[in-house]
Design a protein around this motif. Structure first.
Motif, short mmCIF file in Angstrom:
data_model
loop_
_atom_site.label_atom_id
_atom_site.label_comp_id
_atom_site.label_asym_id
_atom_site.label_seq_id
_atom_site.Cartn_x
_atom_site.Cartn_y
_atom_site.Cartn_z
N ASN A 56 0.82 -1.21 0.00
CA ASN A 56 0.00 0.00 0.00
C ASN A 56 0.85 1.26 0.00
OD1 ASN A 56 -2.89 -0.83 0.06
ND2 ASN A 56 -2.13 -2.06 1.74
N GLY A 57 1.95 1.26 0.77
CA GLY A 57 2.78 2.45 0.88
C GLY A 57 3.62 2.74 -0.34
N PHE A 58 4.12 1.71 -1.00
CA PHE A 58 4.98 1.91 -2.16
C PHE A 58 4.30 1.58 -3.49
CE2 PHE A 58 8.06 1.52 1.25
CZ PHE A 58 8.88 2.61 0.98
N GLY A 59 3.08 1.08 -3.42
CA GLY A 59 2.35 0.77 -4.64
C GLY A 59 1.12 1.63 -4.81
N VAL A 60 0.18 1.47 -3.89
CA VAL A 60 -1.11 2.13 -4.05
C VAL A 60 -1.03 3.63 -3.82
CG1 VAL A 60 -3.47 2.25 -3.16
CG2 VAL A 60 -2.36 0.02 -3.44
N ILE A 61 -0.37 4.08 -2.78
CA ILE A 61 -0.32 5.52 -2.50
C ILE A 61 0.37 6.29 -3.62
CG2 ILE A 61 0.60 7.30 -0.95
CD1 ILE A 61 -0.05 5.35 1.38
N LEU A 79 -6.11 6.27 -14.91
CA LEU A 79 -7.08 5.18 -14.85
C LEU A 79 -6.52 3.90 -14.24
CD1 LEU A 79 -8.81 5.79 -18.26
CD2 LEU A 79 -9.93 5.90 -16.02
N LEU A 80 -5.21 3.85 -14.01
CA LEU A 80 -4.64 2.69 -13.32
C LEU A 80 -5.23 2.53 -11.92
CD1 LEU A 80 -0.91 3.02 -14.39
CD2 LEU A 80 -2.52 1.24 -15.11
N LEU A 81 -5.47 3.65 -11.24
CA LEU A 81 -6.00 3.57 -9.87
C LEU A 81 -7.44 3.02 -9.86
CD1 LEU A 81 -5.69 4.00 -6.83
CD2 LEU A 81 -6.45 6.36 -7.19
N PRO A 82 -8.37 3.57 -10.64
CA PRO A 82 -9.71 2.96 -10.65
C PRO A 82 -9.68 1.50 -11.13
CG PRO A 82 -9.76 5.09 -11.74
CD PRO A 82 -8.33 4.79 -11.42
N GLY A 83 -8.80 1.19 -12.07
CA GLY A 83 -8.68 -0.20 -12.51
C GLY A 83 -8.23 -1.09 -11.37
N LEU A 84 -7.26 -0.62 -10.62
CA LEU A 84 -6.78 -1.36 -9.46
C LEU A 84 -7.90 -1.55 -8.43
CD1 LEU A 84 -3.94 -2.43 -8.47
CD2 LEU A 84 -3.86 -0.37 -7.08
N MET A 85 -8.70 -0.50 -8.25
CA MET A 85 -9.81 -0.58 -7.31
C MET A 85 -10.80 -1.66 -7.72
SD MET A 85 -10.30 3.54 -6.85
CE MET A 85 -11.77 3.52 -5.83
N LEU A 86 -11.11 -1.74 -9.00
CA LEU A 86 -12.06 -2.74 -9.47
C LEU A 86 -11.51 -4.16 -9.35
CD1 LEU A 86 -13.52 -0.90 -12.59
CD2 LEU A 86 -14.64 -1.30 -10.38
N LEU A 139 -3.31 -3.23 -17.63
CA LEU A 139 -2.16 -2.89 -16.78
C LEU A 139 -2.54 -2.91 -15.30
CD1 LEU A 139 -0.44 -0.04 -18.84
CD2 LEU A 139 0.34 -2.41 -18.51
N SER A 140 -3.77 -2.53 -14.99
CA SER A 140 -4.24 -2.59 -13.60
C SER A 140 -4.26 -4.03 -13.08
CB SER A 140 -5.64 -1.98 -13.48
OG SER A 140 -5.62 -0.62 -13.80
N VAL A 141 -4.68 -4.94 -13.92
CA VAL A 141 -4.68 -6.36 -13.54
C VAL A 141 -3.25 -6.81 -13.25
CG1 VAL A 141 -5.15 -8.71 -14.34
CG2 VAL A 141 -6.81 -6.87 -14.79
N LEU A 142 -2.32 -6.45 -14.12
CA LEU A 142 -0.92 -6.83 -13.91
C LEU A 142 -0.35 -6.17 -12.65
CD1 LEU A 142 0.41 -6.62 -17.58
CD2 LEU A 142 -0.11 -8.69 -16.24
N PHE A 143 -0.70 -4.93 -12.43
CA PHE A 143 -0.23 -4.21 -11.25
C PHE A 143 -0.71 -4.89 -9.97
CE2 PHE A 143 -0.13 -0.68 -8.22
CZ PHE A 143 1.13 -0.14 -8.47
N MET A 144 -1.97 -5.33 -9.95
CA MET A 144 -2.51 -6.01 -8.77
C MET A 144 -1.93 -7.42 -8.65
SD MET A 144 -4.26 -5.97 -6.05
CE MET A 144 -5.44 -4.67 -5.98
N ALA A 145 -1.63 -8.04 -9.77
CA ALA A 145 -1.10 -9.40 -9.73
C ALA A 145 0.34 -9.44 -9.20
CB ALA A 145 -1.15 -10.02 -11.12
N PHE A 146 1.09 -8.38 -9.41
CA PHE A 146 2.50 -8.38 -9.04
C PHE A 146 2.75 -8.75 -7.57
CE2 PHE A 146 6.37 -6.26 -7.53
CZ PHE A 146 7.31 -6.92 -8.31
N PRO A 147 2.13 -8.06 -6.58
CA PRO A 147 2.40 -8.45 -5.20
C PRO A 147 1.92 -9.86 -4.86
CG PRO A 147 0.75 -6.71 -5.25
CD PRO A 147 1.26 -6.89 -6.65
N VAL A 148 0.85 -10.29 -5.51
CA VAL A 148 0.34 -11.65 -5.26
C VAL A 148 1.35 -12.67 -5.77
CG1 VAL A 148 -1.50 -13.29 -5.78
CG2 VAL A 148 -2.06 -10.90 -5.31
N VAL A 149 1.88 -12.46 -6.96
CA VAL A 149 2.89 -13.38 -7.52
C VAL A 149 4.12 -13.41 -6.62
CG1 VAL A 149 4.47 -13.74 -9.46
CG2 VAL A 149 2.06 -13.20 -9.89
#
Length: 160
Positions: A56-61, A79-86, A139-149
């Motif tokens: 959250n501190g180094f990615g989302v904020i 739009l990366l932020l709303p994509g990440l939210m969804l 890109l939002s999907v990939l961004f959210m997938a990164f920490p999970v991977v």
């Protein structure tokens, strides 16, 4: 201008800052209601509170500050932020809650804040910045997938 979904409307000018504020409330809900133990038990993620803070501190904020700062001037970035939210709302809260019947910490803000705000962004982008939308959503999907991977690689690579 009387179009509700327009980047130059009063909401359109502030929407990405509102998304960042919503994400802040979402993180508070997740932290206070125990997202970490829930994620370990329900999702099987080997997550620590440190992982939560770093993501959250180094990615989302920073992503939220970028989105609010550039807004509709650079819609593919904003739009990366709303994509990440969804992706977060659906993949980490709504679907797991439906699948397990258990409350997912973060579900309240995902439903009450993420869907309306991110939905407004997507509708507006679809009407006015369609190309940017089709760039930002994958890109939002990939961004959210990164920490999970990375979390899933921890035990494979011998880190715990």
């Amino acid at each position: 201008m009387n179009e509700r979904f327009h980047p130059a409307s009063p909401l359109g000018k502030a929407i990405f800052w509102l998304c960042l504020m919503a994400y802040g409330l979402h993180v508070i809900e997740e932290y206070d209601l125990g997202w970490k133990p829930w994620a370990e038990q329900v999702l099987g993620l080997p997550v620590t509170w440190g992982d939560f803070y770093i993501t959250n501190g180094f990615g989302v904020i920073p992503l939220g500050l970028l989105a609010g700062g550039v807004g509709w001037q650079v819609p593919a970035a904003a739009l990366l932020l709303p994509g990440l939210m969804l992706v977060n709302a659906v993949g980490f809260h709504v679907l797991p809650a439906l699948r397990t019947g258990l409350y997912s910490p973060g579900l309240i803000t995902a439903i009450l804040l993420f869907f309306p705000l991110a939905g407004w962004c997507v509708i507006t982008a679809y009407r006015h910045h369609r190309k940017a939308l089709f760039i930002a959503m994958p890109l939002s999907v990939l961004f959210m997938a990164f920490p999970v991977v990375i979390l899933l690689l921890k035990p494979v690579l011998g880190y715990s």
